[in-house]
Design an enzyme around this catalytic site. Sequence first.
Site, PDB file in Angstrom:
ATOM      1  N   HIS A 202      25.932  26.516 121.278  1.00  0.00           N
ATOM      2  CA  HIS A 202      27.241  25.987 121.664  1.00  0.00           C
ATOM      3  C   HIS A 202      27.660  26.476 123.047  1.00  0.00           C
ATOM      4  CE1 HIS A 202      28.614  23.730 118.130  1.00  0.00           C
ATOM      5  NE2 HIS A 202      28.011  24.640 117.392  1.00  0.00           N
TER       6      HIS A 202
ATOM      7  N   ASP B  47      29.270  19.865 116.785  1.00  0.00           N
ATOM      8  CA  ASP B  47      29.399  19.752 115.334  1.00  0.00           C
ATOM      9  C   ASP B  47      30.286  18.542 115.079  1.00  0.00           C
ATOM     10  OD1 ASP B  47      27.931  22.087 115.019  1.00  0.00           O
ATOM     11  OD2 ASP B  47      29.699  23.357 114.872  1.00  0.00           O
TER      12      ASP B  47
ATOM     13  N   GLU C 280      22.525  22.598 108.569  1.00  0.00           N
ATOM     14  CA  GLU C 280      23.889  22.107 108.761  1.00  0.00           C
ATOM     15  C   GLU C 280      23.846  20.634 109.166  1.00  0.00           C
ATOM     16  OE1 GLU C 280      25.563  24.624 111.792  1.00  0.00           O
ATOM     17  OE2 GLU C 280      25.619  26.372 110.469  1.00  0.00           O
TER      18      GLU C 280
ATOM     19  N   HIS D 102      25.556  19.641 112.572  1.00  0.00           N
ATOM     20  CA  HIS D 102      25.204  20.332 113.815  1.00  0.00           C
ATOM     21  C   HIS D 102      24.091  19.587 114.562  1.00  0.00           C
ATOM     22  CE1 HIS D 102      24.592  24.116 116.187  1.00  0.00           C
ATOM     23  NE2 HIS D 102      23.368  23.616 116.299  1.00  0.00           N
TER      24      HIS D 102
END
Length: 193
Positions: free
Chosen positions: A110, A117, A174, A177
Amino acid sequence: MHDNIKKALLPVPEDGQLVLIREYIPDAVIDLRYATANNFTGKVIYKSPEAYLCYGTVKKLMAVQNELKKHGLKLVIWDAYRPMEAQFRLWEVCPDPDFVADPRKTITAHARGNTVDISLVRTDGSPVAMPSEFDDFSSRANRDYTDTPEEAKKNSLLLEKIMAENGFEGLHSEWWHYFDKDEYQLTDTVEML
């Protein structure tokens, strides 16, 4: 002012420049979870509710958004650029490498400005079924979808397909993500704390 005219008036940034997502994808829903207590920590991490990404990544997300419109859907942005200071704050709140990347060991995805996300809603803003909530650390969050209702699996796989077609790769653990396969040299930073 019409969104296309507004976009045309914006200066063309370098691919590594951080830009406000809403300026380039105005119909995306910005629900920056770490700017609220509605996240797994229960604490506000960011003071700013604005979502930023490298312009190179935003260009790809614009293509994703255009494709999603054909399906009556649009993007929800839960997290985007996260400065390392914010990563250290997350680590202070939850020093568990199973849930938070240890900022003492690496520059996180990030923090590179090319990771996002996301989720989906219908173009009218109403929810669609997805495998889980954001930052759900149960098995429902992973991409094997064995414990996911069929409608949620279908929506997540559609998102995954469109993201992959536009140069993104997902994290197996995830479903929300995604990182841009291209990395950009950041030309600036943004204060989030």
